[in-house]
Design a protein around this motif. Sequence first.
Motif, PDB file in Angstrom:
ATOM      1  N   GLY A 152       0.627  -1.405   0.044  1.00  0.00           N
ATOM      2  CA  GLY A 152       0.098  -0.143   0.182  1.00  0.00           C
ATOM      3  C   GLY A 152       0.828   1.403   0.629  1.00  0.00           C
ATOM      4  N   ALA A 153       1.949   1.110   0.526  1.00  0.00           N
ATOM      5  CA  ALA A 153       3.158   2.422   0.541  1.00  0.00           C
ATOM      6  C   ALA A 153       3.638   3.030  -0.643  1.00  0.00           C
ATOM      7  N   ILE A 154       4.212   1.736  -0.935  1.00  0.00           N
ATOM      8  CA  ILE A 154       3.887   2.233  -3.368  1.00  0.00           C
ATOM      9  C   ILE A 154       3.057   2.420  -3.803  1.00  0.00           C
ATOM     10  N   TYR A 155       1.614   1.756  -3.598  1.00  0.00           N
ATOM     11  CA  TYR A 155       1.043   2.063  -4.429  1.00  0.00           C
ATOM     12  C   TYR A 155       0.474   4.226  -4.235  1.00  0.00           C
ATOM     13  N   ALA A 156       0.577   3.904  -3.039  1.00  0.00           N
ATOM     14  CA  ALA A 156       0.378   5.612  -2.212  1.00  0.00           C
ATOM     15  C   ALA A 156       1.470   6.182  -2.820  1.00  0.00           C
ATOM     16  N   LEU A 157       2.525   5.964  -3.012  1.00  0.00           N
ATOM     17  CA  LEU A 157       3.438   7.037  -3.883  1.00  0.00           C
ATOM     18  C   LEU A 157       2.930   7.214  -5.361  1.00  0.00           C
ATOM     19  N   LEU A 158       2.778   6.116  -6.042  1.00  0.00           N
ATOM     20  CA  LEU A 158       2.040   6.431  -6.956  1.00  0.00           C
ATOM     21  C   LEU A 158       0.973   6.586  -7.747  1.00  0.00           C
ATOM     22  N   ALA A 159      -0.455   6.631  -6.240  1.00  0.00           N
ATOM     23  CA  ALA A 159      -1.433   7.902  -6.337  1.00  0.00           C
ATOM     24  C   ALA A 159      -0.871   9.118  -6.615  1.00  0.00           C
ATOM     25  N   LEU A 160      -0.385   9.339  -5.733  1.00  0.00           N
ATOM     26  CA  LEU A 160       0.700  10.570  -4.989  1.00  0.00           C
ATOM     27  C   LEU A 160       0.878  11.218  -6.839  1.00  0.00           C
ATOM     28  N   ALA A 161       1.738  10.577  -7.017  1.00  0.00           N
ATOM     29  CA  ALA A 161       2.141  10.691  -8.240  1.00  0.00           C
ATOM     30  C   ALA A 161       1.506  11.183  -9.500  1.00  0.00           C
ATOM     31  N   LEU A 162       0.282  10.211  -9.229  1.00  0.00           N
ATOM     32  CA  LEU A 162      -0.835  10.453 -10.465  1.00  0.00           C
ATOM     33  C   LEU A 162      -2.126  10.842 -10.261  1.00  0.00           C
ATOM     34  N   VAL A 163      -2.220  12.100  -8.775  1.00  0.00           N
ATOM     35  CA  VAL A 163      -2.623  13.075  -8.872  1.00  0.00           C
ATOM     36  C   VAL A 163      -2.013  14.037  -8.769  1.00  0.00           C
ATOM     37  N   LEU A 164      -0.809  14.179  -8.489  1.00  0.00           N
ATOM     38  CA  LEU A 164       0.154  15.219  -8.871  1.00  0.00           C
ATOM     39  C   LEU A 164      -0.126  15.997 -10.885  1.00  0.00           C
ATOM     40  N   VAL A 165      -0.078  14.431 -11.479  1.00  0.00           N
ATOM     41  CA  VAL A 165       0.248  14.961 -12.727  1.00  0.00           C
ATOM     42  C   VAL A 165      -0.782  15.270 -13.281  1.00  0.00           C
ATOM     43  N   PHE A 166      -1.962  15.046 -12.670  1.00  0.00           N
ATOM     44  CA  PHE A 166      -3.158  15.198 -13.277  1.00  0.00           C
ATOM     45  C   PHE A 166      -3.398  17.036 -13.113  1.00  0.00           C
ATOM     46  N   ALA A 167      -3.367  17.167 -11.545  1.00  0.00           N
ATOM     47  CA  ALA A 167      -3.447  18.491 -11.463  1.00  0.00           C
ATOM     48  C   ALA A 167      -3.155  19.169 -11.550  1.00  0.00           C
ATOM     49  N   VAL A 168      -2.250  19.467 -12.377  1.00  0.00           N
ATOM     50  CA  VAL A 168      -1.438  20.419 -12.910  1.00  0.00           C
ATOM     51  C   VAL A 168      -1.379  20.110 -14.471  1.00  0.00           C
ATOM     52  N   THR A 169      -1.477  19.267 -15.184  1.00  0.00           N
ATOM     53  CA  THR A 169      -1.233  18.818 -16.349  1.00  0.00           C
ATOM     54  C   THR A 169      -2.552  18.579 -17.517  1.00  0.00           C
ATOM     55  N   ARG A 170      -3.277  17.375 -16.422  1.00  0.00           N
ATOM     56  CA  ARG A 170      -4.785  17.080 -16.608  1.00  0.00           C
ATOM     57  C   ARG A 170      -4.664  15.778 -17.516  1.00  0.00           C
ATOM     58  N   VAL A 171      -2.998  15.786 -17.587  1.00  0.00           N
ATOM     59  CA  VAL A 171      -3.081  14.406 -18.331  1.00  0.00           C
ATOM     60  C   VAL A 171      -3.136  12.958 -17.117  1.00  0.00           C
ATOM     61  N   ILE A 172      -3.550  12.106 -17.309  1.00  0.00           N
ATOM     62  CA  ILE A 172      -4.196  10.481 -17.018  1.00  0.00           C
ATOM     63  C   ILE A 172      -2.800  10.013 -17.175  1.00  0.00           C
ATOM     64  N   PHE A 173      -1.530  10.169 -15.671  1.00  0.00           N
ATOM     65  CA  PHE A 173      -0.716   9.251 -17.049  1.00  0.00           C
ATOM     66  C   PHE A 173      -0.066   7.720 -16.642  1.00  0.00           C
ATOM     67  N   ILE A 174      -0.949   7.434 -17.345  1.00  0.00           N
ATOM     68  CA  ILE A 174      -1.053   6.001 -17.465  1.00  0.00           C
ATOM     69  C   ILE A 174       0.800   5.077 -17.370  1.00  0.00           C
ATOM     70  N   PRO A 175       1.330   6.186 -18.147  1.00  0.00           N
ATOM     71  CA  PRO A 175       3.295   5.269 -18.142  1.00  0.00           C
ATOM     72  C   PRO A 175       3.274   5.023 -16.885  1.00  0.00           C
ATOM     73  N   GLN A 176       2.901   5.712 -16.223  1.00  0.00           N
ATOM     74  CA  GLN A 176       3.855   5.625 -14.258  1.00  0.00           C
ATOM     75  C   GLN A 176       4.194   4.532 -13.940  1.00  0.00           C
ATOM     76  N   GLY A 177       3.355   3.817 -14.348  1.00  0.00           N
ATOM     77  CA  GLY A 177       4.257   2.181 -13.603  1.00  0.00           C
ATOM     78  C   GLY A 177       4.948   1.647 -14.816  1.00  0.00           C
ATOM     79  N   GLU A 178       5.580   2.363 -15.810  1.00  0.00           N
ATOM     80  CA  GLU A 178       6.680   2.190 -16.508  1.00  0.00           C
ATOM     81  C   GLU A 178       7.921   2.343 -15.968  1.00  0.00           C
ATOM     82  N   PHE A 179       7.616   3.252 -15.014  1.00  0.00           N
ATOM     83  CA  PHE A 179       8.599   4.421 -14.688  1.00  0.00           C
ATOM     84  C   PHE A 179       9.306   3.375 -13.369  1.00  0.00           C
ATOM     85  N   VAL A 180       8.593   2.403 -13.065  1.00  0.00           N
ATOM     86  CA  VAL A 180       8.209   1.785 -11.508  1.00  0.00           C
ATOM     87  C   VAL A 180       9.198   0.632 -12.475  1.00  0.00           C
TER      88      VAL A 180
END
Lengths: 381, 344
Positions: free
Chosen positions: B17-45
């Motif tokens: 859950g801690a890992i998912y939480a980090l990724l969730a934060l990144a997704l919220v951040l990216v969406f809030a600033v750029t409106r992009v739903i950042f599907i490739p987030q996982g690829e960086f993992v």
Amino acid sequence: MKLKHTLLAAIGLAFAAGVHAQITVGVTVSATGPAASLGIPERNTVDLMPKEIAGQAIRYVVLDDQSDTTHAVMNIRRFVSDDKVDVVLGSTTTPNSLAMIDVAAESKTPMISWAASSTIVEPVDDKKRWVFKTPQNDQQMATAILEHMSNNNVKTVAFIGFADAYGEGWWNQFSTLAQVRGLNVVSSQRYNRTDTSVTGQVLQMMAQRPDAVLIAGSGTPAALPQKTLKERGYNGKIYQTHGVANNDFLRVCGRDCEGTFLPAGPVLVAAQLPDDNPVKASALAYIAAYEAAHGAGSVSTFGAHAWDSGVLLQAAVPEALKVAQPGTAEFRSALRDALENVREAAGAHGIFNMSPTDHLGLDQRARVMVEIKDGGWKLVN
Amino acid sequence: MDFQIALILAQDGITNGAIYALLALALVLVFAVTRVIFIPQGEFVAYGALTLAMIENGVFPATAWLLLGAGVIVTALDAGAVVRAGGRRVMMLAGTHLLYPALLIGLLWSMPLKDLPLIGQVLVTLLVVVPMGPMMYRIVYQPIAEAPVLVLLIVSVAAHLALVGLGLVFFGAEGYRTSPFSQARFEIGPMFITGQTIWVVLSSLVLIVALAMFFGRTIYGKALRATAINRNGARLMGISPALAGKLTFFLAALIGVLSGVLISPITTIYYDSGFLIGLKGFVGAIIGGLASYPIAAAGALMVGLLEAFSSFWASAYKEVIVFTLVIPVLLWRSLTTHHMEEEE
């Protein structure tokens, strides 16, 4: 790669227009997608397969199906309509191979699958009379495991497998055979190839205190339950399936896999087979050919299934040529008949004896029990 | 099921859950600033974990070539505008996008990668993979920054597929596990905790606090928040949307790679593992309405726990249970919040 294939195709066309007939082989393989770790060695093996049989040049048309059923069917349709192939090889996975049967039967093209499930060739009916396969049935492998279990006083066993066709197939075979043999299966769990944790499943299994655990997964993902079992202090026997028989599995699993038992094709431990074993020479021949091209230690049992389809062609094509010329419907039909009559063909995984009711043709010589010892595979006698 | 099993499962759930939480934060951040739903987030993992694995095995990380390739494309894209601006900016562009990857590749060749201490290997991994975040924004998203959310989503899917394909080429089909940061094991009552678990949870907490500080205290963080609240308003105040985008993607890539580095000793990572891990972070982000950081983090933690417990009771249906969670959450959200159409 693409350029090479285009060139090959161009050369092929030039030849087709000339006097020399040639045999066209369509190969669909899962070189990308979830089955890539099986598909890549198979793809590499195609380059090593016979370039000429009985004076006929063999042309291979290789397409990737991305481990996807739709693509596999698209590929075989292309083979029969555009490339006019004489025989189709592949695909890597059971779902893909099952989906291809209809096209093979309707175009009357013989097909040799590289996937494991017995449902691909059984029962031989109007459609499946066109279909052959080279890998051992899961049932043969499951029997080997159960035999080893009962010989080693295992009374209760827990099962954990992939939540997909592979795991379900093994569960069906294993649970029925276990019942026949009087083994008690105390727990049945599933997990996904991409799961990051199987702690829950492992705890559930260990609560039943089984004498042995069978892990039905393929490739490196099968290491996860084993590592978790060891981490939780499980000290019973652990069995894996032949799906893990490659060196990457040993690398990922490391120390935690010591003492694990698995059934496998004899090619995995070819060098350790006694000299009078009929499979030894042919298995070593494959290993030598593959490692010469891809480096020492690169060989895997999956590529050997592809190699064995080359062995079958080598045996059947000369017979079919006596009846008709390649590129005709008569030749395809003759090739099918010849494949069905293959006798004592020594492949890397066993000796093939086909019959009108058995389109696999492997017997008990096609499997051995192997133990993982000192980070390597050891033949169990 | 007894208390001991529940404790072990909870520990397992919290780690994931801690890992998912980090990724969730990144997704919220990216969406809030750029409106992009950042599907490739996982690829960086996956890229982070596998690059580290390659370095650990003493193999030259193929991702460095991708970095150079991306650098060349960015330079080509920016060349026209920068040359017109002249002088220092040309140097800067060439320096950051050509010289940096080239130097890094030279460094990687000359260094005995295998013998570096773990912290050095992690640092090298960050240096190689994280710059791909802003470069990706420049190449993929900046040219269509004003496009509707749906277009950005579709482009995200394309970027995800491209990265997965490249991952197969770079890393091969087999998975890797890296060595743990710490071999320590602590026995607390009936259960034991591994050092790696503590690493994951603590690092996640530190990262979350650092992010909170960044957004609360620094001028760049405030600029990002301003952009997230009102893009046009922020622009009028002199905040460059391109800079905000690149900075956001830098952070997202950093979080992704760190998650990968943290999780790879616990589980085997494959070239395509990232997607499912990212998707679970996304479920957390959805629970937070793609807007609230704390709710997203809590949601992701809940996903981890739910996953752990459902794998105990109904292992075959684990994913079904986790992803079905989205439906009641969406229902509840659409019933309780009044809908505001964003002007586009």
